[in-house]
Write a protein that holds these residues in place. Sequence first.
Motif, PDB file in Angstrom:
ATOM      1  N   LEU A 157       0.881  -1.166   0.000  1.00  0.00           N
ATOM      2  CA  LEU A 157       0.000   0.000   0.000  1.00  0.00           C
ATOM      3  C   LEU A 157       0.916   1.212   0.000  1.00  0.00           C
ATOM      4  O   LEU A 157       1.656   1.424   0.961  1.00  0.00           O
ATOM      5  CB  LEU A 157      -0.887   0.017   1.245  1.00  0.00           C
ATOM      6  CG  LEU A 157      -1.677  -1.255   1.542  1.00  0.00           C
ATOM      7  CD1 LEU A 157      -2.613  -1.027   2.721  1.00  0.00           C
ATOM      8  CD2 LEU A 157      -2.463  -1.677   0.321  1.00  0.00           C
ATOM      9  N   ILE A 158       0.901   1.934  -1.089  1.00  0.00           N
ATOM     10  CA  ILE A 158       1.819   3.055  -1.217  1.00  0.00           C
ATOM     11  C   ILE A 158       1.051   4.356  -1.048  1.00  0.00           C
ATOM     12  O   ILE A 158       0.131   4.643  -1.816  1.00  0.00           O
ATOM     13  CB  ILE A 158       2.485   3.047  -2.600  1.00  0.00           C
ATOM     14  CG1 ILE A 158       3.166   1.693  -2.838  1.00  0.00           C
ATOM     15  CG2 ILE A 158       3.469   4.201  -2.733  1.00  0.00           C
ATOM     16  CD1 ILE A 158       3.658   1.509  -4.257  1.00  0.00           C
ATOM     17  N   CYS A 159       1.437   5.129  -0.069  1.00  0.00           N
ATOM     18  CA  CYS A 159       0.767   6.412   0.130  1.00  0.00           C
ATOM     19  C   CYS A 159       1.409   7.441  -0.791  1.00  0.00           C
ATOM     20  O   CYS A 159       2.620   7.662  -0.738  1.00  0.00           O
ATOM     21  CB  CYS A 159       0.873   6.871   1.576  1.00  0.00           C
ATOM     22  SG  CYS A 159       0.081   8.480   1.824  1.00  0.00           S
ATOM     23  N   GLU A 160       0.590   8.054  -1.625  1.00  0.00           N
ATOM     24  CA  GLU A 160       1.151   8.989  -2.595  1.00  0.00           C
ATOM     25  C   GLU A 160       1.550  10.300  -1.943  1.00  0.00           C
ATOM     26  O   GLU A 160       2.225  11.109  -2.556  1.00  0.00           O
ATOM     27  CB  GLU A 160       0.157   9.239  -3.739  1.00  0.00           C
ATOM     28  CG  GLU A 160      -1.159   9.816  -3.263  1.00  0.00           C
ATOM     29  CD  GLU A 160      -2.218   9.811  -4.358  1.00  0.00           C
ATOM     30  OE1 GLU A 160      -1.904   9.474  -5.504  1.00  0.00           O
ATOM     31  OE2 GLU A 160      -3.381  10.150  -4.043  1.00  0.00           O
ATOM     32  N   GLU A 164       0.628  -3.384  -6.194  1.00  0.00           N
ATOM     33  CA  GLU A 164       0.770  -2.057  -5.639  1.00  0.00           C
ATOM     34  C   GLU A 164      -0.578  -1.342  -5.636  1.00  0.00           C
ATOM     35  O   GLU A 164      -1.209  -1.227  -6.673  1.00  0.00           O
ATOM     36  CB  GLU A 164       1.770  -1.250  -6.469  1.00  0.00           C
ATOM     37  CG  GLU A 164       3.160  -1.856  -6.397  1.00  0.00           C
ATOM     38  CD  GLU A 164       4.065  -1.340  -7.495  1.00  0.00           C
ATOM     39  OE1 GLU A 164       3.763  -0.286  -8.067  1.00  0.00           O
ATOM     40  OE2 GLU A 164       5.057  -2.031  -7.777  1.00  0.00           O
ATOM     41  N   ILE A 165      -0.967  -0.938  -4.453  1.00  0.00           N
ATOM     42  CA  ILE A 165      -2.192  -0.161  -4.336  1.00  0.00           C
ATOM     43  C   ILE A 165      -1.749   1.250  -3.974  1.00  0.00           C
ATOM     44  O   ILE A 165      -1.111   1.456  -2.945  1.00  0.00           O
ATOM     45  CB  ILE A 165      -3.110  -0.716  -3.229  1.00  0.00           C
ATOM     46  CG1 ILE A 165      -3.181  -2.240  -3.292  1.00  0.00           C
ATOM     47  CG2 ILE A 165      -4.482  -0.080  -3.305  1.00  0.00           C
ATOM     48  CD1 ILE A 165      -3.899  -2.799  -4.460  1.00  0.00           C
ATOM     49  N   ILE A 166      -2.078   2.177  -4.828  1.00  0.00           N
ATOM     50  CA  ILE A 166      -1.634   3.540  -4.606  1.00  0.00           C
ATOM     51  C   ILE A 166      -2.795   4.414  -4.160  1.00  0.00           C
ATOM     52  O   ILE A 166      -3.880   4.327  -4.734  1.00  0.00           O
ATOM     53  CB  ILE A 166      -0.995   4.094  -5.897  1.00  0.00           C
ATOM     54  CG1 ILE A 166       0.264   3.273  -6.212  1.00  0.00           C
ATOM     55  CG2 ILE A 166      -0.661   5.574  -5.747  1.00  0.00           C
ATOM     56  CD1 ILE A 166       0.760   3.432  -7.608  1.00  0.00           C
ATOM     57  N   GLY A 167      -2.570   5.180  -3.126  1.00  0.00           N
ATOM     58  CA  GLY A 167      -3.641   6.040  -2.625  1.00  0.00           C
ATOM     59  C   GLY A 167      -3.186   6.784  -1.386  1.00  0.00           C
ATOM     60  O   GLY A 167      -2.048   7.228  -1.331  1.00  0.00           O
ATOM     61  N   ARG A 168      -4.086   6.902  -0.399  1.00  0.00           N
ATOM     62  CA  ARG A 168      -3.744   7.627   0.819  1.00  0.00           C
ATOM     63  C   ARG A 168      -3.816   6.694   2.020  1.00  0.00           C
ATOM     64  O   ARG A 168      -4.810   5.996   2.210  1.00  0.00           O
ATOM     65  CB  ARG A 168      -4.747   8.775   1.039  1.00  0.00           C
ATOM     66  CG  ARG A 168      -4.662   9.903   0.012  1.00  0.00           C
ATOM     67  CD  ARG A 168      -3.369  10.668   0.163  1.00  0.00           C
ATOM     68  NE  ARG A 168      -3.327  11.775  -0.791  1.00  0.00           N
ATOM     69  CZ  ARG A 168      -3.558  13.049  -0.444  1.00  0.00           C
ATOM     70  NH1 ARG A 168      -3.856  13.350   0.804  1.00  0.00           N
ATOM     71  NH2 ARG A 168      -3.496  14.005  -1.356  1.00  0.00           N
ATOM     72  N   CYS A 169      -2.777   6.745   2.835  1.00  0.00           N
ATOM     73  CA  CYS A 169      -2.785   5.922   4.036  1.00  0.00           C
ATOM     74  C   CYS A 169      -3.698   6.575   5.080  1.00  0.00           C
ATOM     75  O   CYS A 169      -4.159   7.700   4.894  1.00  0.00           O
ATOM     76  CB  CYS A 169      -1.376   5.758   4.589  1.00  0.00           C
ATOM     77  SG  CYS A 169      -0.705   7.248   5.328  1.00  0.00           S
ATOM     78  N   ALA A 170      -3.918   5.865   6.171  1.00  0.00           N
ATOM     79  CA  ALA A 170      -4.860   6.332   7.189  1.00  0.00           C
ATOM     80  C   ALA A 170      -4.513   7.734   7.690  1.00  0.00           C
ATOM     81  O   ALA A 170      -5.386   8.561   7.924  1.00  0.00           O
ATOM     82  CB  ALA A 170      -4.891   5.344   8.349  1.00  0.00           C
ATOM     83  N   GLN A 178      -5.325  10.943   4.969  1.00  0.00           N
ATOM     84  CA  GLN A 178      -6.631  11.139   4.352  1.00  0.00           C
ATOM     85  C   GLN A 178      -6.878  12.635   4.166  1.00  0.00           C
ATOM     86  O   GLN A 178      -6.564  13.417   5.045  1.00  0.00           O
ATOM     87  CB  GLN A 178      -7.744  10.562   5.244  1.00  0.00           C
ATOM     88  CG  GLN A 178      -7.686   9.058   5.391  1.00  0.00           C
ATOM     89  CD  GLN A 178      -7.943   8.340   4.094  1.00  0.00           C
ATOM     90  OE1 GLN A 178      -8.649   8.847   3.232  1.00  0.00           O
ATOM     91  NE2 GLN A 178      -7.348   7.163   3.936  1.00  0.00           N
TER      92      GLN A 178
END
Lengths: 143, 143
Positions: free
Chosen positions: B94-97, B131-137, B140
């Motif tokens: 899980l990659i936080c952008e 790879e899941i790209i988005g925002r980590c907890a 947000q």
Amino acid sequence: MLKRTRDIQKALSESGYRITQPRQAVIEVILRARRSLSPEEILARARKIDPGVGLATVYRTLDVLHAEGYLERVRIGNKGYTLTCTEKTLHFHLICERCRTVTELQSDRFSRDLMAQLRAAGFEARKHAIEIIGRCAKCQPSE
Amino acid sequence: MLKRTRDIQKALSESGYRITQPRQAVIEVILRARRSLSPEEILARARKIDPGVGLATVYRTLDVLHAEGYLERVRIGNKGYTLTCTEKTLHFHLICERCRTVTELQSDRFSRDLMAQLRAAGFEARKHAIEIIGRCAKCQPSE
DNA sequence: GGTTTATTGAGAACGATTCTCACCAAGGCC
DNA sequence: GGCCTTGGTGAGAATCGTTCTCAATAAACC
């Protein structure tokens, strides 16, 4: 001309993009290809349709198609390859390192499972790339 | 020095690699990092341990670690980042952008499901990158 | 047909990675 | 311990893929 080509052009047009010769050529090349192509490969093929096309236009068209959700980019090592993909749902790519064919797979169960885990982690997914690299059925090492 | 550093050095040595100062520095930097680092970032940190380290050596050490299975490379856009990973089982990132933190997740069920599909497709997997790209907890978008 | 303006191609520019090569030092051998 | 072999090294050049620049072109709307 393939039917899909028309559909995509219509949609691009409605999104405010102009339908130009080079763009048509690039789109058709990508849709026709049976495997993912590198920008250079797309250029070579597009020039058979419209000899004047430049590399920059290939990249720009890829950007447009990506922005509109018609295409994804997959990388093998440091080389970038592109492939068509209009699916919005979770899916994964099986990339054959020998023939470069990209097979797309989907699984609802897989998808649900992953989504549940993401929620549990508090992670908000925006995009994903699931790439399995190896040998496709046709390219198994003989014996 | 971290315990893992010693283990990796021992293994590399047994594989015929020489344990040099620059390599030690790079390995230690990667193991210490709490998020994935770009080669340039690794260089900057490694130079605090051994000021003479060069960028080429960072790349070469990454190649060695990759060849020996100690490290994976993950890309965000066109920028390449590296992260440690010794796990051989199926896992995803899980990659936080925003903060670039990479979280690693695993799931046996997920793994079994995927393996079954690969078998069904006749695909022989050699490596994978999920790879899941988005925002980590923590990152947000507020509100 | 005329006008507006997005799009274009060529080549320069850019950034990341790899290569080259003379020098250096790790590790085996005495 | 010191010596020798050879893999490893740093600096900078070279290369590769991608993006940018800019004057010229051609869609799309009138």
